[in-house]
Design a protein around this motif. Sequence first.
Motif, PDB file in Angstrom:
ATOM      1  N   ASN A 154       0.841  -1.178   0.000  1.00 49.26           N
ATOM      2  CA  ASN A 154       0.000   0.000   0.000  1.00 49.26           C
ATOM      3  C   ASN A 154       0.885   1.240   0.000  1.00 49.26           C
ATOM      4  N   ASP A 155       0.521   2.210  -0.804  1.00 45.91           N
ATOM      5  CA  ASP A 155       1.322   3.431  -0.948  1.00 45.91           C
ATOM      6  C   ASP A 155       1.123   4.314   0.285  1.00 45.91           C
ATOM      7  N   ARG A 181       3.844   3.189  -9.002  1.00 50.82           N
ATOM      8  CA  ARG A 181       2.469   3.136  -8.514  1.00 50.82           C
ATOM      9  C   ARG A 181       1.520   3.572  -9.623  1.00 50.82           C
ATOM     10  N   LYS A 182       0.324   3.018  -9.592  1.00 48.20           N
ATOM     11  CA  LYS A 182      -0.673   3.371 -10.605  1.00 48.20           C
ATOM     12  C   LYS A 182      -1.413   4.648 -10.219  1.00 48.20           C
ATOM     13  N   GLU A 183      -1.734   4.763  -8.929  1.00 46.80           N
ATOM     14  CA  GLU A 183      -2.407   5.956  -8.423  1.00 46.80           C
ATOM     15  C   GLU A 183      -1.884   6.267  -7.034  1.00 46.80           C
ATOM     16  N   LYS A 184      -1.812   7.537  -6.697  1.00 48.88           N
ATOM     17  CA  LYS A 184      -1.372   7.969  -5.377  1.00 48.88           C
ATOM     18  C   LYS A 184      -2.271   7.384  -4.300  1.00 48.88           C
ATOM     19  N   GLN A 186      -2.706   4.272  -3.556  1.00 47.59           N
ATOM     20  CA  GLN A 186      -3.228   2.935  -3.837  1.00 47.59           C
ATOM     21  C   GLN A 186      -2.075   1.921  -3.764  1.00 47.59           C
ATOM     22  N   LEU A 187      -2.132   0.861  -4.550  1.00 44.75           N
ATOM     23  CA  LEU A 187      -1.058  -0.128  -4.538  1.00 44.75           C
ATOM     24  C   LEU A 187       0.177   0.408  -5.257  1.00 44.75           C
TER      25      LEU A 187
END
Length: 220
Positions: A154-155, A181-184, A186-187
């Motif tokens: 988890n970010d 990461r794909k989105e701030k 998130q994973l």
Amino acid sequence: MKYKSVFDIIGPVMIGPSSSHTAGAARIGRVARSLFGREPKTVRVSLYGSFAETYKGHGTDVAIIGGILDFDTFDERIIHSIEIAEQKGILIEFIEEEAIPNHPNTARVVIRDDHGELELVGISIGGGKIEITELNGFELKLSGHHPAILVVHNDRFGAIANVSNVLAKYEINIGHMEVSRKEKGQLALMTIEVDQNIDDFILEEIEALPNMVKVTKIVE
């Protein structure tokens, strides 16, 4: 400077005919197998650029499947890897893609079984050397030539520091590290290349840290 020794220039011990199209392709397949951790039931390989144009004549198809079967680049079984895989009941599909890739020797490998799926993009950069550029939608840069730890987490604040502290405790030196990461929030995926193979108990200690989701390794 990508080549560090005369052996990098000459290329690896391998089944021919091409270090880029055979040895590199086998290593892409073997990294996929290492990360998946088991023999898959289905394999779908999308080939781009030069791989798509010459894969049958240059043995790229048997090389990738041989790698997925965990055969090394010099293993003579690579020549018969597709037959061996089919005898094991593994379903195989090759797709010749028309899209223009960033690198001419590019393969997208998707392997599945009843318990999960792995999708990986690899490029063969010459002399049997490879780079993994995408894993399950995460961008990364992984050579496949050094032991590595891949940490899905988890970010959150402190996650990277916590993993680094565990490695420092066991005097494990980090050669290369990056986070995707794909989105701030998130994973995210930590890719850590290290100087020596990692014992499983260290991976278990990392996985027990806060915000860790999955920890896998690639051995040298």
